[in-house]
Design an enzyme around this catalytic site. Structure first.
Site, PDB file in Angstrom:
ATOM      1  N   TYR A  51      -2.676 -21.423   7.163  1.00  0.00           N
ATOM      2  CA  TYR A  51      -2.250 -20.944   5.846  1.00  0.00           C
ATOM      3  C   TYR A  51      -3.434 -20.953   4.897  1.00  0.00           C
ATOM      4  O   TYR A  51      -4.261 -21.866   4.931  1.00  0.00           O
ATOM      5  CB  TYR A  51      -1.140 -21.836   5.282  1.00  0.00           C
ATOM      6  CG  TYR A  51      -0.715 -21.427   3.890  1.00  0.00           C
ATOM      7  CD1 TYR A  51      -0.023 -20.239   3.680  1.00  0.00           C
ATOM      8  CD2 TYR A  51      -1.011 -22.223   2.792  1.00  0.00           C
ATOM      9  CE1 TYR A  51       0.363 -19.848   2.407  1.00  0.00           C
ATOM     10  CE2 TYR A  51      -0.628 -21.845   1.518  1.00  0.00           C
ATOM     11  CZ  TYR A  51       0.056 -20.657   1.331  1.00  0.00           C
ATOM     12  OH  TYR A  51       0.432 -20.272   0.069  1.00  0.00           O
ATOM     13  N   GLU A 192      10.570 -21.685  -3.435  1.00  0.00           N
ATOM     14  CA  GLU A 192       9.558 -22.647  -3.870  1.00  0.00           C
ATOM     15  C   GLU A 192      10.152 -23.755  -4.733  1.00  0.00           C
ATOM     16  O   GLU A 192      11.106 -23.544  -5.492  1.00  0.00           O
ATOM     17  CB  GLU A 192       8.451 -21.917  -4.646  1.00  0.00           C
ATOM     18  CG  GLU A 192       7.399 -22.801  -5.285  1.00  0.00           C
ATOM     19  CD  GLU A 192       6.581 -23.625  -4.293  1.00  0.00           C
ATOM     20  OE1 GLU A 192       7.183 -24.282  -3.412  1.00  0.00           O
ATOM     21  OE2 GLU A 192       5.353 -23.648  -4.423  1.00  0.00           O
TER      22      GLU A 192
END
Length: 306
Positions: A51, A192
């Site tokens: 990532y 999130e």
């Protein structure tokens, strides 16, 4: 597998390789790795995907994570990570660096650099880390247009839509936004800054059959969960976005303090990779051997006699 010396460069696009990992049924574990050296170390530890955090890239440049870096800044990082590791990479696309056309440009640039996936978020600039307060959200239609633009521009790239709506608009609004983004063409959803196990479980329950990404960042609002726990809650992917940078930054801080205090690095040697370990990590001798095999001194013959 640095690309200069490799004889096994992947022929299949990174996005297709990433999709196959998602299809495997095992949670895809992606530690943050936004530099070539960190990509090599993560691969050496056994990770199969990586990532790239906008916050980590920004901080490395001495900047806050407020959407200040550019497509070209990120693409430069993508290229070195992909070239160093050959692994599929999920890239933080922030808000897409503009509107729909800018998003399409971003997608093409990231694919060209070798990225496997990108996530877009529904914040307005200046965007913030999802775990901070006072985030301002884009309209649903505006974000859906960006997702549709990303879907149209991509060839193989996996498009993940992130929503920061839970903190400011609540769970119902976040779920509604996620469904709209899926309708616009998102392949997966990234909710999130969820703050409890129950919230993670509820979001997954209300998104049946949808591939979900969990963010396990330190010093934020999310309690610590393991990859196995996230998988049990219904998540297909998990990232540890800035952990590597936090550890490295603390190490550099301690090194500089030691030099000021001791007048040298003699007290820090046990904290360092040795020269041999560094050379092994970057494949120094493999480059050297390749160079020697390609360049051979040719001894000239004597001048021809008339």
């Amino acid at each position: 597998m640095p690309y200069v010396i490799a004889d096994d460069l992947p022929a299949e696009p990174a996005g297709l390789r990433f999709r196959r990992m998602l299809d495997s049924g095992a949670i895809v574990q992606m530690p943050g790795a936004h530099l070539g050296i960190s990509a090599l170390l993560a691969k050496k530890a056994g990770f199969e995907a990586l990532y790239m955090s906008g916050a980590a890239m920004s901080a490395t440049m001495g900047l806050p994570d407020l959407g200040m870096i550019t497509v070209d800044d990120v693409a430069w990082h993508v290229r070195q990570v992909v070239r160093a590791s050959g692994l599929p990479v999920l890239v933080d696309g922030d808000t897409g660096y503009g509107e729909a056309l800018n998003v399409m440009h971003m997608v093409r640039c990231f694919e060209e650099a070798g990225a496997a996936a990108v996530h877009l978020e529904d914040q307005l600039l200046p965007k913030k880390c999802g775990h901070l307060n006072d985030k301002k959200l884009a309209g649903v239609d505006e974000m859906a247009a960006k997702v549709a633009a990303a879907r149209r521009a991509r060839r193989h790239l996996v498009v993940i839509a992130r929503t920061d709506a839970v903190a400011s608009e609540g769970m119902d609004a976040a779920v509604a936004r996620a469904r709209r983004y899926l309708d616009a063409g998102a392949d997966a959803i990234f909710p999130e800054a969820l703050t409890t196990r129950e919230m993670f479980e509820e979001f997954a329950r209300r998104m049946p059959g949808v591939r979900l990404l969990a963010n396990m960042t330190e010093f934020g609002r999310t309690p610590f969960f393991t990859a196995a726990e996230f998988q049990a809650m219904g998540y297909a992917m998990v990232i540890w976005p800035v952990s590597h940078l936090r550890v490295a930054a603390r190490g550099m801080e301690e090194l500089y303090a030691a030099i000021r205090r001791d007048g040298g690095t003699q007290g820090m040697l046990d904290r360092m990779q040795t020269r041999a370990e560094l050379y092994e990590t970057i494949g120094y001798h493999a480059y050297e051997a390749l160079d020697a095999s390609l360049i051979r001194t040719v001894v000239p013959e004597g001048m021809p006699q008339g």
